[in-house]
Design a protein around this motif. Structure first.
Motif, PDB file in Angstrom:
ATOM      1  N   GLY B  42       0.835  -1.207   0.000  1.00  0.00           N
ATOM      2  CA  GLY B  42       0.000   0.000   0.000  1.00  0.00           C
ATOM      3  C   GLY B  42       0.858   1.240   0.000  1.00  0.00           C
ATOM      4  O   GLY B  42       0.646   2.172  -0.791  1.00  0.00           O
ATOM      5  N   LYS B 286      -4.856   4.435   0.556  1.00  0.00           N
ATOM      6  CA  LYS B 286      -4.478   4.310   1.963  1.00  0.00           C
ATOM      7  C   LYS B 286      -5.615   3.668   2.756  1.00  0.00           C
ATOM      8  O   LYS B 286      -5.404   2.702   3.482  1.00  0.00           O
ATOM      9  CB  LYS B 286      -4.177   5.704   2.514  1.00  0.00           C
ATOM     10  CG  LYS B 286      -3.581   5.713   3.900  1.00  0.00           C
ATOM     11  CD  LYS B 286      -3.080   7.110   4.219  1.00  0.00           C
ATOM     12  CE  LYS B 286      -3.249   7.439   5.665  1.00  0.00           C
ATOM     13  NZ  LYS B 286      -2.941   8.846   5.931  1.00  0.00           N
ATOM     14  N   PHE B 289      -6.062  -0.073   1.892  1.00  0.00           N
ATOM     15  CA  PHE B 289      -5.100  -0.998   2.490  1.00  0.00           C
ATOM     16  C   PHE B 289      -5.270  -1.099   4.001  1.00  0.00           C
ATOM     17  O   PHE B 289      -5.093  -2.162   4.582  1.00  0.00           O
ATOM     18  CB  PHE B 289      -3.670  -0.622   2.112  1.00  0.00           C
ATOM     19  CG  PHE B 289      -3.297  -1.160   0.770  1.00  0.00           C
ATOM     20  CD1 PHE B 289      -2.892  -2.476   0.640  1.00  0.00           C
ATOM     21  CD2 PHE B 289      -3.375  -0.378  -0.360  1.00  0.00           C
ATOM     22  CE1 PHE B 289      -2.568  -2.983  -0.594  1.00  0.00           C
ATOM     23  CE2 PHE B 289      -3.056  -0.876  -1.597  1.00  0.00           C
ATOM     24  CZ  PHE B 289      -2.650  -2.181  -1.717  1.00  0.00           C
TER      25      PHE B 289
END
Lengths: 233, 415
Positions: B42, B286, B289
């Motif tokens: 990520g 973001k 993940f």
């Protein structure tokens, strides 16, 4: 050593209450070898469990070596079991992943004895039951008789006041049974108090006193002439 | 809790139950491993995309002028606003600390470019050297126009790759050759490439001063382009960019006597607004993940709880035996928990170290466009290990406590 007065115990089975022990009065002096007989359902195992503090009576008093056993919490019961009692079970109940020596040493662990001393003591008890050479073997590498002898060594390891044996020969053939009884007699000869629950008359005959249970009551309590197991081997 | 005897007992148990220990450890270690790798990827995607973003969507601010639409201070609407060098110089000086790159542009219309028999029509512009960076151009060969060319009014040009391919057939080296723009000779000093593709490579750049002098531009300029110094985050960048846009608009309106509310005379194209999409995308990545990571942890917690339940169930008989031999309930709970915490902690750290090593050694080798330098915050990873260990302990506690409360006769009852 053991004093029991008017002991009652019932179990709840569904909505019914099953009265298993209906007023047991019973004394055992130090150094006795007593067998408790009875057919299945007579309450003999329940009596043994109460004696062993694995179960608690509904009514009545129980005194063990001068200590009144009543309203025990788990912690004190555990301590008393460790200090006063040694158990021998029909199905041996050895811990499968521990070798014979470690099984024997386990009660000593709960007494807080250091490892080195534990091992020495456990070894001496294994020698006593004649299994010193098998110390490193796991339970599944031992025969039934050997397992029971390890269990007896374990029960003795904490140097208990009373040895409680629940059908100790129930899972063994007769030759091995006599071997085990011989060992029990020898231990008794050293002065230890032993209670044996059995339904086999020949095993009962090897004790010094037979208590007969039926439907939760003692119907017979007689001293007998002990048959030495040695003679039958 | 920490006495030696207990440790010996636990090591003994672990040593003799290798499979059970291994399976517990494996589930914990793989959970942590997957989580850390996920978070690492990520982070790598964030890095990769933000690099992409920096290449394509530079926070360029484009200023151009048009025709006034409102009368102001006695001046009629419909006036054409022509920016001058002074406008650019003033802004460049005033904001010199904030600006990263800056250039004004003079556009030459009808830029017919000849070389020998070949000719083509291209956009020809006079620019400052900074323009190379504003356009994100890279040099294929030679160099871009520089300040010396600018000061000396050198008749030199940097041509796009497409222009070179069109005009210089048979792989002829254009460097040092002269091309004619509206009949005037210019020396080719470089060939550039542009991530914008062919359209952006059909351009010819010469020094601004040369363009103004040769093509009669006086001190007129068509556009101005700026980039601001990078900021730490998008909000700050956007604020700085909007502030700068307003400043420059106001200043131009003042200098050129334009009504403050006139919308059409001065236009400022602030590409950072577009960039918001990229920042949003990065935030989405973001969140995604983290979402996946949290789900992984939950799955791990459930897995560990399950294993603990099974272990305790499997050990019920053993617990009964121990109790018959004089174990107190607390010592049973302690034993089970001690073992489970020990195993999950060790396994968790093994998973952590394995995944960090993988990220550390394999991460830099990843050469795809959208993943760059995957890494994970060590504290985050450490926290997840602790969460898993604590969850495992809590999950183990209840069955262990229940098992410890069971009467030994029930635990020992023959099956």
């Amino acid at each position: 050593m053991i004093e029991i007065r008017d002991l009652h115990k019932s179990y709840k089975v569904g909505s019914n209450s099953l009265h298993v022990l209906k007023g047991i009065n019973f004394n055992v002096a130090e150094g006795e070898l007593v067998s408790i007989m009875g057919s299945s359902g007579s309450g003999k195992s329940t009596l043994l469990n109460i004696l062993g503090m694995l179960d608690e009576a509904d009514e009545g008093s129980y005194t063990l070596d001068g200590v009144v056993i009543k309203n025990l919490n788990e912690k004190i019961a555990a301590r008393y079991r460790n200090k006063f009692l040694g158990f021998v079970f029909q199905s041996f109940n050895l811990i499968s992943y521990k070798n014979a020596l470690d099984n024997v040493a386990l009660p000593l662990y709960y007494q807080g004895i250091k490892r080195g001393e534990r091992i020495d003591k456990a070894m001496s008890y294994l020698e006593k039951v004649g299994l010193a050479d098998w110390a490193g073997h796991l339970p599944n590498e031992l025969s039934g008789g050997q397992k029971q002898r390890v269990a007896i060594a374990r029960a003795l390891a904490s140097d208990p006041k009373v040895l409680l044996a629940d059908e100790p020969t129930g899972a063994l053939d007769s030759k091995t049974s006599y071997d085990v009884m011989n060992l029990i007699q020898e231990i008794n000869d050293e002065g230890r108090t032993i209670l044996v629950v059995t339904h086999e008359p020949d095993i009962a005959a090897m004790t010094k006193r037979i208590v007969n249970l039926k439907d939760g009551r003692i119907i017979q309590d007689t001293q007998v002439n002990q048959v030495r197991a040695q003679e039958n081997v | 809790m920490f006495e030696l005897e207990r440790w010996e007992e636990i090591f003994d148990t672990i040593r003799k139950n290798k499979l059970r220990t291994f399976l517990t450890g494996l589930s914990v270690a793989s959970g942590i491993f997957i989580l850390v790798i996920l978070l690492g990827i990520g982070e790598g995607m964030r890095n990769g995309i933000s690099q992409e973003f920096q290449r394509d969507a530079a926070n360029i601010i484009y200023v151009y002028t048009g025709v006034t639409s409102k009368e102001y201070k006695g001046l009629n609407p419909g006036r054409r606003i022509q920016m001058k060098n002074e406008d650019f110089n003033y802004t460049a000086l005033k904001h010199q600390d904030d600006l990263e790159y800056k250039s004004s542009i003079f556009r030459i219309w009808n830029g017919i470019v000849n070389f020998g028999k070949e000719s083509g029509s291209y956009r020809v512009e006079g620019v400052y050297p900074d323009y190379q960076f504003l356009e994100n151009s890279g040099m294929v060969e030679g160099r871009f126009v520089n300040y010396k060319d600018h000061e000396n009014f050198e008749k030199v040009v940097a041509i796009g790759k497409k222009v070179r391919d069109d005009l210089f057939k048979d792989g002829k080296d254009p460097l040092g050759e002269y091309v004619q723009i509206s009949g005037i000779n210019f020396k080719v000093i470089g060939v550039f490439t542009d991530p914008g593709g062919e359209r952006e490579e059909s351009l010819v750049f010469m020094p601004l001063s040369t363009a103004q002098r040769v093509f009669g531009g006086a001190n007129n300029i068509a556009n101005m382009a700026f980039t601001l110094e990078p900021e730490d985050n998008f909000e700050a960048a956007l604020a700085a960019s909007n502030y700068f846009s307003t400043e420059i608009e106001n200043q131009l309106k003042e200098t050129h006597t334009i009504a403050p509310e006139d919308e059409s005379a001065v236009s400022i194209n602030n590409s950072l607004e577009n960039a918001k999409r990229f920042y949003d995308l990065m935030d989405m990545i973001k969140f995604f993940f983290w979402g996946v990571g949290i789900c992984t942890i939950i799955a791990g917690v459930v897995g560990v709880s399950n294993i603990m339940l099974i272990i305790v169930k499997e050990r019920t008989r053993e617990i009964g035996i121990r109790k018959a031999l004089g174990a107190e309930p607390l010592s049973i709970v302690g034993m089970v928990l001690h073992e489970s915490i020990f195993v999950t902690a060790i396994a968790g750290f093994i998973g952590l170290i394995a995944s960090l090593m993988l990220l550390e050694f394999v991460g830099p080798l990843i050469e795809t466009q959208y993943i760059s330098n995957p890494a994970v915050n060590f504290n985050v990873a450490l926290t997840t290990v602790f969460i898993l260990v604590i969850a495992g302990a809590i999950a183990g506690f209840f069955p262990a406590w229940r098992a410890a409360r069971i009467k030994p006769i029930e635990a020992l009852r023959d099956e």
